[in-house]
Each structure stands twice: as structure tokens, then as C-alpha cells.
Design a protein around this motif. Sequence first.
Motif, short mmCIF file in Angstrom:
data_model
loop_
_atom_site.label_atom_id
_atom_site.label_comp_id
_atom_site.label_asym_id
_atom_site.label_seq_id
_atom_site.Cartn_x
_atom_site.Cartn_y
_atom_site.Cartn_z
N ASP A 132 0.82 -1.22 0.00
CA ASP A 132 0.00 0.00 0.00
C ASP A 132 0.85 1.27 0.00
OD1 ASP A 132 -2.45 -1.44 0.09
OD2 ASP A 132 -2.17 -1.73 2.25
N ARG A 133 1.89 1.25 -0.83
CA ARG A 133 2.78 2.41 -0.89
C ARG A 133 2.93 2.86 -2.33
NH1 ARG A 133 3.93 6.60 2.11
NH2 ARG A 133 5.90 7.60 1.52
N GLU A 134 2.67 4.14 -2.57
CA GLU A 134 2.87 4.69 -3.90
C GLU A 134 4.35 4.95 -4.14
OE1 GLU A 134 1.55 8.61 -6.57
OE2 GLU A 134 0.96 8.43 -4.47
N MET A 135 4.79 4.64 -5.35
CA MET A 135 6.17 4.94 -5.72
C MET A 135 6.40 6.46 -5.77
SD MET A 135 7.46 2.58 -8.84
CE MET A 135 7.85 0.86 -8.68
N PRO A 136 7.64 6.89 -5.50
CA PRO A 136 8.00 8.27 -5.79
C PRO A 136 8.24 8.43 -7.30
CG PRO A 136 9.93 7.10 -5.04
CD PRO A 136 8.78 6.12 -4.99
N ILE A 137 8.62 9.60 -7.70
CA ILE A 137 9.12 9.80 -9.06
C ILE A 137 10.48 9.10 -9.14
CG2 ILE A 137 9.91 11.51 -10.75
CD1 ILE A 137 8.02 13.51 -9.16
N VAL A 138 10.68 8.28 -10.16
CA VAL A 138 11.92 7.53 -10.32
C VAL A 138 12.68 8.09 -11.51
CG1 VAL A 138 12.94 5.26 -10.75
CG2 VAL A 138 10.89 5.46 -9.31
N LEU A 139 13.87 8.60 -11.28
CA LEU A 139 14.69 9.20 -12.33
C LEU A 139 16.06 8.52 -12.40
CD1 LEU A 139 14.15 13.04 -11.73
CD2 LEU A 139 12.94 11.57 -13.35
N LYS A 140 16.58 8.44 -13.61
CA LYS A 140 17.96 7.99 -13.80
C LYS A 140 18.90 9.09 -13.33
CE LYS A 140 21.22 6.60 -17.44
NZ LYS A 140 22.12 7.76 -17.31
#
Length: 525
Positions: free
Chosen positions: A363-371
Motif C-alpha cells: 500500500d505504498r505509492e512509488m515516488p518519481i523515479v529518475l535515472k
Amino acid sequence: MRYLFNDEFNDDIHCISEEDYKFFHHNKFDDESLHRLIKRAPHEHTERLASIIEKDMLEIVGDLTESQRNNIKKLKNGHKVVIGGQQAGLFGSPAYILHKVISILVVVKDIKEKVNYDAVPVFWVASEDHDYDEINHTHVYDSLHKRIKKVSYKPNLDIQMSIGFYEYDKKEMLDVLDEVFNYTEDRKQNIEIKNTIEREINAHTYWSELFTALTNKVFSEHGLLIFNAHSKDVRQLEKEIFQRIIEKSEEIDAAFSSGQQSFNQHFDISPTIQTDTNVHLFIHSEWNRELLHRDGDVFKTEDKTYTKEELLNYLNESPETFSNNVVTRPLMQELLFNTIVFLGGGAEVKYWGELHEVFKVMDREMPIVLKRMSFLHVPPQLEKRLNEYDLSLTPNLVEHIEKEKDKLIDKSTNEKLLQRIQTLKDVIEQQYESLGEVTETKHEETLIDINESRMLKEVDYLERKYQYDVKRQVRNKLNQLDELLMLLLPKNALQERTFHPTVFSNAFIDFTPLTYTDQLIIIMD
């Protein structure tokens, strides 16, 4: 200092459509996603986590800068973080570790400019990891012998524990430091860097503490907070999260398998995460880290079996002996921190894509994932050499340099002489063939064959010696091209993945004018 931007080296996955972004919970580096993630409620333990980081950093680095103290206060008050992490590489090596921290600081600055929000920069030191062979060495450039030199700390040492438990040998570490700096330019800046590292080696005991202290020396004025995953206080804080992971281990494993399959099918790539467990946790991290496996209702290591109740009791008594594997580490990070942006290498971004269903289980939303941002340094002498040979910085540089070397050799080669040498070989073979036509005994045939072989060997020697002499005539230029390749794309990869930062004079980048980009940033003096 000049910055050029090159997109040709970016062969990682690219999210374009909403269908692509669904594997990252539809979060993008835009105002809409930023505002939504900023509004997320802080964890109940956020203030306690900030206090642990503050205490741990004070114990290791002695004092905090004003900007670090301000960021501790912001974290205690629930401010979200921009985070990335890495294993504790020898003396902060390879250079991309610094580049990852720079990426975090650049994105923090960008968020302030985009939505006027003060995100907190955090660097996660993976001191819970046990891959000693990945962190016990660095590479420098031996300019005298024109070669890449690997320098290792106790390369034959076998460490099975988490690296945060390892106490380094100070004398051995100082000897390794001397060897590294024997290959660097004798400049004031490098002498100061060496003296700083020497002081920190003597001041600390544990491998990850030394890494933390050195990272802090470089980035403390920018407010960077350094999180030591190995801290006992952190493990106490993680106890409840570990318990949830154990309770949901079957669901997590099933979500990982299905999520990995759907992600890889969508982007048509091979699996990035390879693991031999279905629990995705390690135990006994203080002496011989072992993977847990679930077998029906029990949990096993190689030589011990636990019921779930026994395992949870062990967790309650000794949480510091538990650690995450590649599947649960991102999960643990997000259940500890309130993150706006996570920055990782290309492989890490793929890890997170493969884990998109695992986050849903918890039940956890991902953060923004950047390279993370990538940098390539081109000192003036290398820029001049690129221009001299009309070469461009592309992934095909290896191929282009080999072609340029062939052109140099061809230009200096007397093709007529090589043709006559080949003709000489043909004549010898024809003449000996005619001799063979008049032989009457096996002994005569053998004698002629042996003599022919000797004659051809002499002509082959003549050919090889001539070709060697041709290369010797252009040796300096061939060496220049080899050196160009070794310094820019060592082992056919970006230099940041191989070299220690001090190999290049402009190793510490003025990143203040930069904004986030996934293009390769080429730095020229």
C-alpha cells in the motif's frame, strides 16, 4: 568550464506514454506529480528518523553545517526527501558515486524552482550490503605505462558479513591510499585531498563510517544528509517494517514475479533482478549474511529452520542482524522515508519498474523515479586529440578509433613490398612443389617439407618484422589513440564507472548552473 549534452549514450528505458509510466505508478517529474507527492502525510516515525540521522552523522563527522542542521529540522517537520544511494566504494570510487550525489542536489534545486518547495537531499549508504568485492578497489591511470591500474584493499579477503560491521586495517588502508595517489598528478588540490582522506582513515574504524565521513567532506556545505542503513537505531525503527515484509512474504514474492514479467514484456528487455530467494531478506548480517527461504510454513537458511513465530521473535530481539535484498530494499527505503524523487542508475530504474506490483502489496505509492545524471570529463589535451583526429564522442568511438589506427598503419605501409613478399611465398611453394614431383622415397619428401617450412617461416618473419616496423613508425599516434579511448571509454564504458574521481583535474563539478537531464553531460575546461 563548458557543458555539452549528448543523448547518444542513453540506452536505458524511456517512458513516453501513460502505458509506460504505469510501471512507475504514473509519476513523472512534472508539477502535477510533485504537488501530489508533496501532499502525502509524513510517516509517524519521520521525526524519530531525522533524530537518528542527526545522531549518527554527529558521531561520524563531528559537527553539521548550518545547511545540514536546517535540513534536519525540515525532515523532522515532515519535509519530503530526494534520495539516492550506493555501496560504500573505496575512497568514494568510482566517480559516479559523486555524480549520484550531485544528481540529488540538482533535483532538490529544480524542485525549489519548479514548485517552490524545500525538499531534503538524502544519500543512503548501503552499509547493510555485503558485496565486498565490488567496493574494495578503485582504478587510476598509470600515465607512465599508459594503462589502467587497479588498486585494491586486501583483494583476497573474504567478507561475508554486511560491510557496516567490517573494521578496516588502518595501516593497510593508508598503504592503499599511497598507491592510489602515486598515480595522480602532484597538484596542490590532490595533495589536500590525500591529506584529508588520511586524516579520516585514522579517525574512523568501520568501512562505511569512513565512506560517510569522506562523502560529508565533499557535500556538507550543500546540506546533504547521509543515512547509514546499518545503524542499530535504524534497525530498531525498521523492525515493524521487517515484520510486515515477513508477514506478506508470499504476496510480495508473487507480486515481484508477475510485475517483473509484465515490465520486461512491455519494454522487451531481459530481467534485471536475479534472486534465489522467495522471502527477499537476509539474516545473520553481523557474521555471515544468509538468505532466507520460505518452505511451506517455515523459513530456512542453509543450516537452520525457523517457524514464523521463532523468526519474528529473533527479529524482535536482534533487528540489526536483518537486512534487505534487492527486492525489498527499495520498499524499505520508501517505508522509512517520504520521498518525492528517487535517483538511481539505469539498472536501478529497471529494478523499480520490475517492483511496481510489490509496492502495491504494501500500500505504498512509488515516488518519481529518475535515472541519475552522468558526466564525462574531457580535459584540454583529450579535446585537442579528438579534434586532431576528427573524432566525435559517441558510443561508436571504439570502432572509430580502431578505424583511425588502421588508416595510420595503411598510410605508412608499402603495399608493393607486401605484395612482393606474398609473391615470394607463392614462388617458394611452387618450387618446392616441383621438387616433390621428383622425390622417390618418404625420407626425401620429409626432407623437402622440413626445408620448405623453414624457408616460409623466414619469409613470414620478414613480413611480421616489416609490419612491426610500420607500427613503430606511427607508435606515438597509435598510443595517443589508445590513451584517448582508455581515458574516455575505459572497458568500453563511461569513465565514471571505472576511475577514481581524482583521475581528472576537474573531478569536483560546479553543478550549480545545471538542471536535471538524463543526457550525458560532457565537461570541458
